[in-house]
Write a protein that holds these residues in place. Structure first.
Motif, PDB file in Angstrom:
ATOM      1  N   LYS A   1       6.749   6.736  -4.933  1.00 38.40           N
ATOM      2  CA  LYS A   1       6.757   5.443  -5.647  1.00 38.40           C
ATOM      3  C   LYS A   1       6.236   4.306  -4.755  1.00 38.40           C
ATOM      4  O   LYS A   1       5.340   3.552  -5.141  1.00 38.40           O
ATOM      5  N   THR A   2       6.810   4.186  -3.555  1.00 42.69           N
ATOM      6  CA  THR A   2       6.399   3.089  -2.676  1.00 42.69           C
ATOM      7  C   THR A   2       4.948   3.280  -2.236  1.00 42.69           C
ATOM      8  O   THR A   2       4.190   2.308  -2.126  1.00 42.69           O
ATOM      9  N   THR A   3       4.544   4.518  -2.013  1.00 44.09           N
ATOM     10  CA  THR A   3       3.163   4.781  -1.608  1.00 44.09           C
ATOM     11  C   THR A   3       2.189   4.344  -2.709  1.00 44.09           C
ATOM     12  O   THR A   3       1.115   3.817  -2.427  1.00 44.09           O
ATOM     13  N   PHE A   4       2.573   4.554  -3.961  1.00 41.51           N
ATOM     14  CA  PHE A   4       1.738   4.107  -5.090  1.00 41.51           C
ATOM     15  C   PHE A   4       1.510   2.599  -4.999  1.00 41.51           C
ATOM     16  O   PHE A   4       0.387   2.112  -5.134  1.00 41.51           O
ATOM     17  N   LEU A   5       2.591   1.855  -4.748  1.00 38.90           N
ATOM     18  CA  LEU A   5       2.481   0.387  -4.655  1.00 38.90           C
ATOM     19  C   LEU A   5       1.631  -0.007  -3.445  1.00 38.90           C
ATOM     20  O   LEU A   5       0.815  -0.927  -3.522  1.00 38.90           O
ATOM     21  N   ALA A   6       1.839   0.710  -2.345  1.00 44.80           N
ATOM     22  CA  ALA A   6       1.065   0.416  -1.130  1.00 44.80           C
ATOM     23  C   ALA A   6      -0.426   0.667  -1.377  1.00 44.80           C
ATOM     24  O   ALA A   6      -1.283  -0.128  -0.964  1.00 44.80           O
ATOM     25  N   LEU A   7      -0.731   1.751  -2.094  1.00 47.04           N
ATOM     26  CA  LEU A   7      -2.134   2.052  -2.412  1.00 47.04           C
ATOM     27  C   LEU A   7      -2.721   0.957  -3.298  1.00 47.04           C
ATOM     28  O   LEU A   7      -3.818   0.453  -3.049  1.00 47.04           O
ATOM     29  N   LEU A   8      -1.956   0.585  -4.327  1.00 45.41           N
ATOM     30  CA  LEU A   8      -2.423  -0.443  -5.261  1.00 45.41           C
ATOM     31  C   LEU A   8      -2.805  -1.710  -4.501  1.00 45.41           C
ATOM     32  O   LEU A   8      -3.900  -2.261  -4.691  1.00 45.41           O
ATOM     33  N   PHE A   9      -1.923  -2.147  -3.620  1.00 44.14           N
ATOM     34  CA  PHE A   9      -2.213  -3.393  -2.911  1.00 44.14           C
ATOM     35  C   PHE A   9      -3.374  -3.213  -1.934  1.00 44.14           C
ATOM     36  O   PHE A   9      -4.203  -4.115  -1.784  1.00 44.14           O
ATOM     37  N   SER A  10      -3.466  -2.053  -1.283  1.00 37.30           N
ATOM     38  CA  SER A  10      -4.596  -1.822  -0.359  1.00 37.30           C
ATOM     39  C   SER A  10      -5.924  -1.945  -1.101  1.00 37.30           C
ATOM     40  O   SER A  10      -6.887  -2.499  -0.582  1.00 37.30           O
ATOM     41  N   PHE A  11      -5.974  -1.414  -2.321  1.00 38.55           N
ATOM     42  CA  PHE A  11      -7.231  -1.477  -3.079  1.00 38.55           C
ATOM     43  C   PHE A  11      -7.556  -2.919  -3.484  1.00 38.55           C
ATOM     44  O   PHE A  11      -8.696  -3.351  -3.398  1.00 38.55           O
ATOM     45  N   LEU A  12      -6.529  -3.637  -3.930  1.00 35.75           N
ATOM     46  CA  LEU A  12      -6.755  -5.039  -4.342  1.00 35.75           C
ATOM     47  C   LEU A  12      -7.207  -5.860  -3.141  1.00 35.75           C
ATOM     48  O   LEU A  12      -8.117  -6.688  -3.241  1.00 35.75           O
ATOM     49  N   ARG A  13      -6.597  -5.600  -2.002  1.00 37.38           N
ATOM     50  CA  ARG A  13      -6.944  -6.341  -0.784  1.00 37.38           C
ATOM     51  C   ARG A  13      -8.394  -6.067  -0.381  1.00 37.38           C
ATOM     52  O   ARG A  13      -9.065  -6.898   0.205  1.00 37.38           O
TER      53      ARG A  13
ATOM     54  N   THR B   1     -10.759  -3.851  -8.320  1.00 38.51           N
ATOM     55  CA  THR B   1     -10.033  -4.539  -9.402  1.00 38.51           C
ATOM     56  C   THR B   1      -9.336  -3.547 -10.331  1.00 38.51           C
ATOM     57  O   THR B   1      -9.777  -2.414 -10.503  1.00 38.51           O
ATOM     58  N   ILE B   2      -8.253  -4.036 -10.893  1.00 38.76           N
ATOM     59  CA  ILE B   2      -7.572  -3.302 -11.969  1.00 38.76           C
ATOM     60  C   ILE B   2      -8.465  -3.493 -13.192  1.00 38.76           C
ATOM     61  O   ILE B   2      -8.750  -4.647 -13.555  1.00 38.76           O
ATOM     62  N   PRO B   3      -8.972  -2.398 -13.826  1.00 37.58           N
ATOM     63  CA  PRO B   3      -9.922  -2.585 -14.927  1.00 37.58           C
ATOM     64  C   PRO B   3      -9.413  -3.586 -15.973  1.00 37.58           C
ATOM     65  O   PRO B   3      -8.312  -3.452 -16.488  1.00 37.58           O
ATOM     66  N   GLY B   4     -10.210  -4.610 -16.229  1.00 38.18           N
ATOM     67  CA  GLY B   4      -9.859  -5.612 -17.243  1.00 38.18           C
ATOM     68  C   GLY B   4      -9.062  -6.785 -16.703  1.00 38.18           C
ATOM     69  O   GLY B   4      -8.788  -7.733 -17.435  1.00 38.18           O
ATOM     70  N   TYR B   5      -8.680  -6.740 -15.424  1.00 33.48           N
ATOM     71  CA  TYR B   5      -7.825  -7.810 -14.877  1.00 33.48           C
ATOM     72  C   TYR B   5      -8.274  -8.215 -13.470  1.00 33.48           C
ATOM     73  O   TYR B   5      -8.558  -7.352 -12.644  1.00 33.48           O
ATOM     74  N   ARG B   6      -8.314  -9.530 -13.249  1.00 37.31           N
ATOM     75  CA  ARG B   6      -8.667 -10.055 -11.920  1.00 37.31           C
ATOM     76  C   ARG B   6      -7.420 -10.440 -11.165  1.00 37.31           C
ATOM     77  O   ARG B   6      -6.477 -10.973 -11.755  1.00 37.31           O
ATOM     78  N   PHE B   7      -7.422 -10.222  -9.868  1.00 39.56           N
ATOM     79  CA  PHE B   7      -6.299 -10.649  -9.028  1.00 39.56           C
ATOM     80  C   PHE B   7      -6.258 -12.177  -9.024  1.00 39.56           C
ATOM     81  O   PHE B   7      -7.261 -12.833  -8.780  1.00 39.56           O
TER      82      PHE B   7
END
Ligand code: GTP
Ligand code: MG
Length: 328
Positions: free
Chosen positions: A88-100, A104-110
């Motif tokens: 679970k935490t690794t998923f969140l860490a991956l998500l933020f690494s990609f945004l950084r 982008t999350i398809p359809g949404y801008r940071f």
């Protein structure tokens, strides 16, 4: 015995002090209950807040920190559910690494975050540092994380520029372990809170466990969690995340049984995703992290089966609609 406070909305048991005291022991409103000690342990009078659970520090938020956010928009709360070590935490860490990195999350801008240091804290483990080529996984989420889970916030803008506040829960797997056994258990309060308040859920299936000697137990645990989540799920979306997908799928039949079991529970809005820290050009495990979030937000925001409302084009014969051009 947990700490108490006579100020409303103050939760010393979560290391939150509404009066802003860094050391709980100096707060005049604190009720010194029997069993609370001066130092050590999570529920201690002497506990230093150290800015851990107040939003203005940017650390992961607590329940009270949601209030200022909810004043600006309806918060979408995404509950990450799974056993210890499920990823679970690794998923969140991956998500933020990609945004950084600008993905982008398809359809949404940071569009910002109230918990940037909180994100950095977990994503930092997956980041190469100067002079070192070592990365590690984020640490196990402590079961002493409080009554409510650590909450990580993302502000996003959709294609038409609407601001959306999304909050992800980072809760310890132990909470869900208690919850799957007994929904009303004292140690399951946080898990129950997530289930009650979540707008959408991600259930993590640990592919490593499902390929190992404890695969039978792992399957049963996932199914029990799915049962709990399925109760009163309603229209809320449920995503099944095959975490650690880089681990070889030696028992495809086992995964099919889990899929069949969850589908039989009948979530109205259900999808599966495969993710991993490893990159794979064919499987797109990294891309699926971003797609998971996009699907959840899209699904939460739109009613099932209801197409997006069409914006009618202006009727140029209608003088009322042409008011501005007529008067200009
Ligand atoms: N092979 C592989 N291992 C992974 C991957 N993601 C996580 N792990 C391993 O799984 C462990 C647990 O991951 P976490 O993300 O901390 O799991 P969690 O669900 O947050 O666990 P709790 O905080 O205990 O509830 C990590 O320390 C890694 O050893 C992955 O993509 N591939
Ligand atoms: Mg964790």
């Amino acid at each position: 015995m947990p700490l108490k406070c006579n100020t409303s909305h103050c939760h010393p048991e979560d290391n939150e002090c509404q009066a802003g005291h860094h050391s709980l022991s100096v707060c005049p409103h604190l009720i010194r209950s029997e069993g609370a000690t001066e130092a050590g342990g999570p529920n201690t009078v002497g506990a230093e807040l150290d800015g851990r659970r107040v939003s203005w520090t940017g650390s992961a938020m607590g329940l009270t920190d949601l209030e200022p956010l909810s004043a600006r928009s309806r918060i979408l709360l995404v509950g990450l559910v799974g056993m210890e070590n499920a990823g679970k935490t690794t998923f969140l860490a991956l998500l933020f690494s990609f945004l950084r990195r600008g993905q982008t999350i398809p359809g949404y801008r940071f569009a910002g975050s109230n918990t940037l240091p909180g994100w950095e804290l977990i994503a930092g483990f997956l980041t190469f540092r100067d002079g070192s080529n070592q990365v590690s996984f984020p640490p196990h989420t402590s079961r002493n994380a409080g009554r409510v889970p650590g909450l990580l916030h993302l502000a996003l803008k959709d294609v038409s520029g609407h601001l959306i506040d999304v909050v992800f829960t980072d809760a310890p797997g132990e909470w869900f372990n208690e919850w799957r056994n007994n929904q009303k258990a004292d140690a399951a309060v946080g898990a129950e809170w997530i289930h009650q308040h979540g707008d959408g859920f991600l259930l993590f299936a640990d592919c490593e466990e499902l390929a190992g000697p404890n695969r039978g137990t792992a399957r049963m645990e996932i199914q029990m969690l799915a049962d709990r989540l399925g109760t009163n799920l309603g229209k809320r979306p449920l995503g099944l995340v095959w975490a650690k997908s880089d681990v070889e799928n030696v028992r495809p039949a086992l995964r099919e049984k889990i899929q069949g079991y969850i589908q039989a529970i009948g979530p109205q809005r259900y999808r599966e995703f495969a993710i991993s820290v490893k990159q794979d050009e064919q499987q797109h495990w990294h891309k699926q992290v971003l797609e998971t979030v996009s699907w959840l937000i899209d699904t939460i925001r739109h009613e099932p089966g209801e197409p997006l409302p069409l914006i009618p084009s202006a009727n140029t014969d209608d003088l009322f609609l042409l008011r501005r051009s007529v008067s200009s």
